[in-house]
Design a protein around this motif. Structure first.
Motif, PDB file in Angstrom:
ATOM      1  N   GLU A  29       0.829  -1.213   0.000  1.00  0.00           N
ATOM      2  CA  GLU A  29       0.000   0.000   0.000  1.00  0.00           C
ATOM      3  C   GLU A  29       0.862   1.262   0.000  1.00  0.00           C
ATOM      4  N   ARG A  30       1.815   1.298   0.946  1.00  0.00           N
ATOM      5  CA  ARG A  30       2.566   2.542   1.143  1.00  0.00           C
ATOM      6  C   ARG A  30       3.784   2.640   0.246  1.00  0.00           C
ATOM      7  N   GLY A  31       4.340   1.501  -0.112  1.00  0.00           N
ATOM      8  CA  GLY A  31       5.632   1.513  -0.791  1.00  0.00           C
ATOM      9  C   GLY A  31       5.527   1.673  -2.291  1.00  0.00           C
ATOM     10  N   CYS A  32       6.669   1.597  -2.899  1.00  0.00           N
ATOM     11  CA  CYS A  32       6.736   1.681  -4.353  1.00  0.00           C
ATOM     12  C   CYS A  32       7.646   0.548  -4.774  1.00  0.00           C
ATOM     13  N   TRP A  33       7.053  -0.564  -5.103  1.00  0.00           N
ATOM     14  CA  TRP A  33       7.839  -1.787  -5.249  1.00  0.00           C
ATOM     15  C   TRP A  33       7.109  -2.754  -6.167  1.00  0.00           C
ATOM     16  N   SER A  34       7.812  -3.443  -7.030  1.00  0.00           N
ATOM     17  CA  SER A  34       7.158  -4.440  -7.887  1.00  0.00           C
ATOM     18  C   SER A  34       8.129  -5.593  -8.126  1.00  0.00           C
ATOM     19  N   ASP A  35       7.691  -6.546  -8.921  1.00  0.00           N
ATOM     20  CA  ASP A  35       8.566  -7.672  -9.278  1.00  0.00           C
ATOM     21  C   ASP A  35       9.779  -7.196 -10.059  1.00  0.00           C
ATOM     22  N   HIS A  36       9.687  -6.021 -10.645  1.00  0.00           N
ATOM     23  CA  HIS A  36      10.792  -5.499 -11.453  1.00  0.00           C
ATOM     24  C   HIS A  36      11.701  -4.557 -10.663  1.00  0.00           C
ATOM     25  N   SER A  37      11.480  -4.503  -9.343  1.00  0.00           N
ATOM     26  CA  SER A  37      12.277  -3.593  -8.511  1.00  0.00           C
ATOM     27  C   SER A  37      13.531  -4.290  -8.003  1.00  0.00           C
ATOM     28  N   VAL A  38      14.643  -3.579  -8.111  1.00  0.00           N
ATOM     29  CA  VAL A  38      15.898  -4.075  -7.552  1.00  0.00           C
ATOM     30  C   VAL A  38      16.543  -2.950  -6.752  1.00  0.00           C
ATOM     31  N   VAL A  39      17.506  -3.329  -5.919  1.00  0.00           N
ATOM     32  CA  VAL A  39      18.126  -2.345  -5.023  1.00  0.00           C
ATOM     33  C   VAL A  39      19.610  -2.210  -5.311  1.00  0.00           C
TER      34      VAL A  39
END
Ligand SMILES: Nc1ncnc2c1ncn2[C@@H]1O[C@H](COP(=O)(O)OP(=O)(O)OP(=O)(O)O)[C@@H](O)[C@H]1O
Ligand SMILES: [Mg+2]
Length: 244
Positions: free
Chosen positions: A146-156
């Motif tokens: 809900e709060r974050g900005c994250w998907s299966d395509h997100s990397v760090v």
């Protein structure tokens, strides 16, 4: 054109530095790159040896107004986050088509809504996190659906790593453990980064042996193959428009 989204929900993490150097690396690999920042107070020109007074054209400005540095078309559009048609206009201008062109988008930390809206359209999302305890404490928020900005395509990418300092070393080790394969790179803290900005020079010219420069090049090698994958929008419902 493949969309590479660079966004971290926390400000000052080195997001713009990483976006600029991913763009430079992609150009070196032969891609046709546009780099667009949505920040109101934009530091992007400094990474290209341009004076802070440089005014970059908006994302839909004509080619006659283009500012090109190292083969990259640099653009800035602080109105984008408030523009409900931004994603649709990107598509209409051909920025989201398949092809050899890449749009690297540096979305400012506060522009969470825009980052979320663009996630399904991005081939990759790179989130820069400093090797500092707040990164660990904020991680649940980052990953929250809900709060974050994250998907299966997100990397760090871990940034500002200082292996000589116990706390940042241990923080990085924790992040590695928590993120696993999501962690695709680490960039060492390197005074040459702000020094190059201050002297209005490319980092590669100011300090060719810079540790951070070598690290962002390695990061780019890890991220580049991700741009070949379909976006989430293409994967989940082929043909469905994710743009209102
Ligand atoms: N690896 C590094 N080593 C040393 N300094 C760094 C490194 N990465 C970034 N910096 C410095 O940290 C500062 C913030 O970097 P940058 O502007 O890229 O962050 P940002 O996340 O885009 O910030 P903002 O939220 O203001 O947009 C700059 O002065 C930059 O030179
Ligand atoms: Mg920035």
């Amino acid at each position: 054109m493949a969309l590479l989204l660079c966004h971290s929900s926390k400000g000052g993490t080195g997001n713009t530095f990483v976006a600029a150097h991913l763009a430079l690396a992609l150009v070196e690999h032969g891609a046709d790159v546009t780099l667009l920042s949505t920040a109101a107070m934009d530091s992007l020109p400094l990474h290209f040896g341009l004076p802070p007074s440089t005014r970059l054209p908006g994302f839909n400005a004509g080619a006659d107004r283009a500012v090109v540095a190292s083969g990259i078309s640099l653009r800035n559009d602080p109105r984008a986050p408030a523009d409900p048609d931004f994603a649709a206009t990107l598509r209409d201008l051909g920025f989201l088509d398949n092809g050899d062109r890449v749009l690297v988008l540096d979305v400012a930390a506060g522009d969470l809504g825009l980052a979320r809206a663009l996630l399904p359209l991005a081939r990759a999302h790179v989130c820069t996190l400093p090797a500092a305890p707040e990164s660990l404490s904020l991680l649940p928020d980052y990953l929250d659906i809900e709060r974050g900005c994250w998907s299966d395509h997100s990397v760090v990418a871990i940034n500002m790593l200082d292996e000589t300092r116990k706390l940042t070393r241990h923080t990085a080790a924790f992040l590695r453990e928590l993120l696993g394969a999501r962690l695709v790179g680490r960039v060492r803290r390197d005074e040459a980064v702000p020094e190059a900005l201050a002297s209005l020079q490319y980092l590669s010219r100011y300090a060719p042996a810079s540790a951070a420069l070598a690290d962002v090049a390695a990061l780019a090698r890890a991220v580049a193959p991700m741009l070949e994958r379909p976006t989430l929008a293409e994967q989940i419902v082929p043909g469905r428009s994710w743009i209102a």
